[in-house]
Design an enzyme around this catalytic site. Structure first.
Site, PDB file in Angstrom:
ATOM      1  N   PRO A  54      -7.077  -9.585   3.844  1.00 47.40           N
ATOM      2  CA  PRO A  54      -7.252  -8.603   4.920  1.00 47.40           C
ATOM      3  C   PRO A  54      -8.266  -7.544   4.515  1.00 47.40           C
ATOM      4  O   PRO A  54      -8.230  -7.048   3.386  1.00 47.40           O
ATOM      5  CB  PRO A  54      -5.844  -8.006   5.086  1.00 47.40           C
ATOM      6  CG  PRO A  54      -5.153  -8.291   3.784  1.00 47.40           C
ATOM      7  CD  PRO A  54      -5.725  -9.562   3.264  1.00 47.40           C
ATOM      8  N   MET A  55      -9.174  -7.203   5.446  1.00 50.85           N
ATOM      9  CA  MET A  55     -10.244  -6.239   5.153  1.00 50.85           C
ATOM     10  C   MET A  55     -10.406  -5.301   6.338  1.00 50.85           C
ATOM     11  O   MET A  55     -10.463  -5.749   7.486  1.00 50.85           O
ATOM     12  CB  MET A  55     -11.560  -6.969   4.873  1.00 50.85           C
ATOM     13  CG  MET A  55     -11.506  -7.895   3.684  1.00 50.85           C
ATOM     14  SD  MET A  55     -13.025  -8.861   3.491  1.00 50.85           S
ATOM     15  CE  MET A  55     -12.925  -9.950   4.901  1.00 50.85           C
ATOM     16  N   VAL A  56     -10.475  -4.011   6.068  1.00 49.54           N
ATOM     17  CA  VAL A  56     -10.562  -3.008   7.126  1.00 49.54           C
ATOM     18  C   VAL A  56     -11.832  -3.212   7.947  1.00 49.54           C
ATOM     19  O   VAL A  56     -12.944  -3.225   7.412  1.00 49.54           O
ATOM     20  CB  VAL A  56     -10.548  -1.587   6.534  1.00 49.54           C
ATOM     21  CG1 VAL A  56     -10.691  -0.541   7.631  1.00 49.54           C
ATOM     22  CG2 VAL A  56      -9.265  -1.358   5.755  1.00 49.54           C
ATOM     23  N   GLU A  79      -5.887  -5.007   9.139  1.00 47.80           N
ATOM     24  CA  GLU A  79      -4.591  -4.375   9.419  1.00 47.80           C
ATOM     25  C   GLU A  79      -4.518  -3.901  10.863  1.00 47.80           C
ATOM     26  O   GLU A  79      -5.421  -3.226  11.360  1.00 47.80           O
ATOM     27  CB  GLU A  79      -4.365  -3.196   8.478  1.00 47.80           C
ATOM     28  CG  GLU A  79      -3.025  -2.506   8.687  1.00 47.80           C
ATOM     29  CD  GLU A  79      -2.882  -1.254   7.839  1.00 47.80           C
ATOM     30  OE1 GLU A  79      -1.750  -0.864   7.525  1.00 47.80           O
ATOM     31  OE2 GLU A  79      -3.932  -0.661   7.501  1.00 47.80           O
ATOM     32  N   GLN A 122      -1.840  -9.293   9.712  1.00 43.61           N
ATOM     33  CA  GLN A 122      -1.324  -8.233   8.839  1.00 43.61           C
ATOM     34  C   GLN A 122      -1.022  -6.990   9.659  1.00 43.61           C
ATOM     35  O   GLN A 122      -1.848  -6.529  10.446  1.00 43.61           O
ATOM     36  CB  GLN A 122      -2.301  -7.867   7.729  1.00 43.61           C
ATOM     37  CG  GLN A 122      -1.637  -6.921   6.732  1.00 43.61           C
ATOM     38  CD  GLN A 122      -2.555  -6.427   5.645  1.00 43.61           C
ATOM     39  OE1 GLN A 122      -3.475  -5.682   5.918  1.00 43.61           O
ATOM     40  NE2 GLN A 122      -2.293  -6.820   4.407  1.00 43.61           N
ATOM     41  N   CYS A 151      -2.355  -0.682   1.329  1.00 40.07           N
ATOM     42  CA  CYS A 151      -3.515   0.108   1.738  1.00 40.07           C
ATOM     43  C   CYS A 151      -3.438   1.524   1.162  1.00 40.07           C
ATOM     44  O   CYS A 151      -2.461   2.240   1.382  1.00 40.07           O
ATOM     45  CB  CYS A 151      -3.602   0.172   3.256  1.00 40.07           C
ATOM     46  SG  CYS A 151      -5.038   1.091   3.863  1.00 40.07           S
ATOM     47  N   HIS A 218      -2.216  -6.850  -5.115  1.00 39.62           N
ATOM     48  CA  HIS A 218      -3.509  -6.298  -5.508  1.00 39.62           C
ATOM     49  C   HIS A 218      -3.303  -5.616  -6.856  1.00 39.62           C
ATOM     50  O   HIS A 218      -2.540  -4.661  -6.962  1.00 39.62           O
ATOM     51  CB  HIS A 218      -3.994  -5.291  -4.460  1.00 39.62           C
ATOM     52  CG  HIS A 218      -5.395  -4.812  -4.710  1.00 39.62           C
ATOM     53  ND1 HIS A 218      -6.343  -4.755  -3.714  1.00 39.62           N
ATOM     54  CD2 HIS A 218      -6.016  -4.378  -5.830  1.00 39.62           C
ATOM     55  CE1 HIS A 218      -7.479  -4.307  -4.226  1.00 39.62           C
ATOM     56  NE2 HIS A 218      -7.296  -4.067  -5.513  1.00 39.62           N
TER      57      HIS A 218
END
Length: 489
Positions: A54-56, A79, A122, A151, A218
């Site tokens: 997942p990447m903003v 997200e 997510q 996050c 992470h």
């Protein structure tokens, strides 16, 4: 009496300490004994996988489809907050083959058949009931639900979600158990490691007891960013502490540049799967077993997918800027987003000053489909990029021309409906005039320009000059996009 009072106080303190210990023990027993998932954990879905992390603002439809094309086994969305998702309306776009979850006037989540069995949504949340309500809305369109406990951004701190919930393990357990016990799809979560490895291991054991199918880790603290070395030993300790699949994350900076590097990182962390973020942004073909492709080829494939699904050009140019920043020296990079963001159509993107650098001019434009022809004769829409420099706004603007024509012909004044696209901070406008609706669907940076753009649509439809400079008569047939109701994200 003084001695007896002191003794009484000490006895009370010891009793309180013992009661607190009993409460902690009962919570652990509750985690172990009361967990009864509705569906057995489908852990094998997350074993031996290479995954797009997942990447903003980057894990959207084109990026996910591109990762799958190059060999990713699973893809995560960026997200999405449960507070927004629960208010979404689910709609289908049969022409493009999309399922859209629309909140207000923008698409919060889009998916298609090509990723239906491979996409995990997510979710950011801090409320078990709200999380369940939102997850039930999308569970039939995704492979699984992932809860973000990793996050570290200021927005996560403000909303008390993401990694800022790791110091509230009871709430973490409540959210996961609520989802596991009431959803028909696998539930996972993603965390960061804690400063104390013992606390981390205690947390992951409690998470495992909820019945989740996998755990993403992470390998950095909440306060650490990607310039800090990933904590491989902590990830390895977690894999030894739990029996569910652990998905290692955070190795892009030091370890991952090719597919073989992904496998090496998986072995180094002793995890069953690996998710990749930063290396996938730099070159999404990192998932290819036969080696990475040149970046211009990757960008061509990326833009082609975006065109195929008529993806928001505003979002696309932002994502291209992120890719450019990771691949070209600063002297080749535009100083701001303005150069790419000036492109308001895909045709302009292919002809912009950076098209040769990115080789976008080699992309074949998507033809207009038959289904795009007008269906409602009273709704006239055009994909019209309004250029202020082409008009004399102060003296002969499209809006003043339309208002003057309406007055001269004794028509009611046009009514302007401004639409703000919250995600991008831009505007479009619909004009209600003479029983028809005129809409310029290309967003503008302010309300006034949006009004002028829709006035141009109306004037062209009426066969009237629209005030464009060096244009004696603009009464040419327009190319309507018909019921083009897709709001730009």
């Amino acid at each position: 009496m003084g001695f007896l009072n002191v003794l009484h106080i000490k006895l009370r303190q010891q009793t309180v300490v013992k009661l607190q210990a009993c409460i902690r023990l009962l919570k652990k027993l509750e985690d172990i004994c009361l967990s009864s998932p509705l569906q057995p954990a489908q852990s094998n879905l997350y074993e031996g996988k290479v995954i797009l992390a997942p990447m903003v603002k980057l894990g959207r439809l084109p990026m996910r489809l591109l990762a799958l094309k190059y060999g990713a086994d699973l893809v995560y969305t960026d997200e999405i907050f449960s507070q927004q998702l629960k208010h979404c309306t689910r709609t289908k776009d049969d022409r493009l083959g999309l399922v859209n979850f629309t909140c207000g006037d923008f698409h919060l989540f889009q998916t298609c058949a090509a990723e239906r069995k491979k996409v995990i949504l997510q979710m950011g949340t801090n409320d078990p009931d709200e999380a369940l309500e939102a997850a039930k809305l999308v569970q039939n369109d995704v492979l699984g639900i992932d809860v973000n406990f990793g996050c570290p951004t200021p927005n996560a701190e403000l909303s008390q979600t993401g990694a800022f919930l790791l110091n509230r393990p009871d709430l973490v357990v409540q959210i996961l158990r609520k989802l596991v016990n009431n959803l028909s799809v696998p539930v996972t979560c993603k965390i960061r490691v804690l400063p104390d490895i013992k606390e981390t291991l205690e947390l992951v054991r409690r998470i495992e007891s909820t019945g989740v199918s996998a755990l993403g880790v992470h390998g950095r603290l909440r306060v650490e960013r990607r310039n800090v070395a990933v904590r491989v030993n902590e990830i390895k300790a977690i894999t030894e502490a739990v029996s569910i699949p652990v998905i290692a994350n955070g190795g892009s900076l030091e370890y991952i540049n090719t597919f073989d590097d992904i496998i090496h990182f998986r072995e180094k962390t002793n995890s069953l799967s690996v998710m990749v973020a930063q290396s996938a942004i730099k070159n999404t073909s990192v998932f290819r077993k036969n080696g990475v492709l040149p970046i211009h080829k990757v960008i061509q494939d990326y833009v082609t997918l975006a065109m195929q699904y008529e993806y928001s050009l505003i979002c696309l140019t932002h994502e291209l800027q992120e890719i450019i920043a990771r691949n070209f020296k600063p002297k080749y990079i535009p100083p701001t987003y303005e150069n790419l963001h000036r492109c308001e159509t895909y045709a302009e993107l292919r002809c912009c000053r950076y098209s040769k650098l990115l080789q976008l001019d080699e992309i074949t434009p998507k033809p207009i489909l038959e289904e795009q022809k007008p269906v409602d004769e009273n709704y006239i829409a055009m994909n019209l990029p309004f250029k202020r420099g082409n008009y004399t706004i102060k003296s002969n603007s499209p809006k003043s021309i339309l208002m003057t024509w309406a007055m001269q012909n004794k028509q009611p004044n046009p009514k302007f409906e401004i639409i703000r696209h919250n995600m991008i901070g831009r505007y479009t406008c619909k004009i209600h005039f003479d029983g028809k609706i005129y809409h310029a669907v290309t967003s503008q940076r302010d309300k006034r320009l949006a009004e002028h753009a829709s006035c141009v649509v109306c004037l062209r439809h009426l066969g009237l000059p629209d005030g464009k400079k060096s244009q004696e008569d603009s009464s040419y047939p327009h190319e309507s996009l018909g019921n083009y109701r897709r709001a730009e994200m």
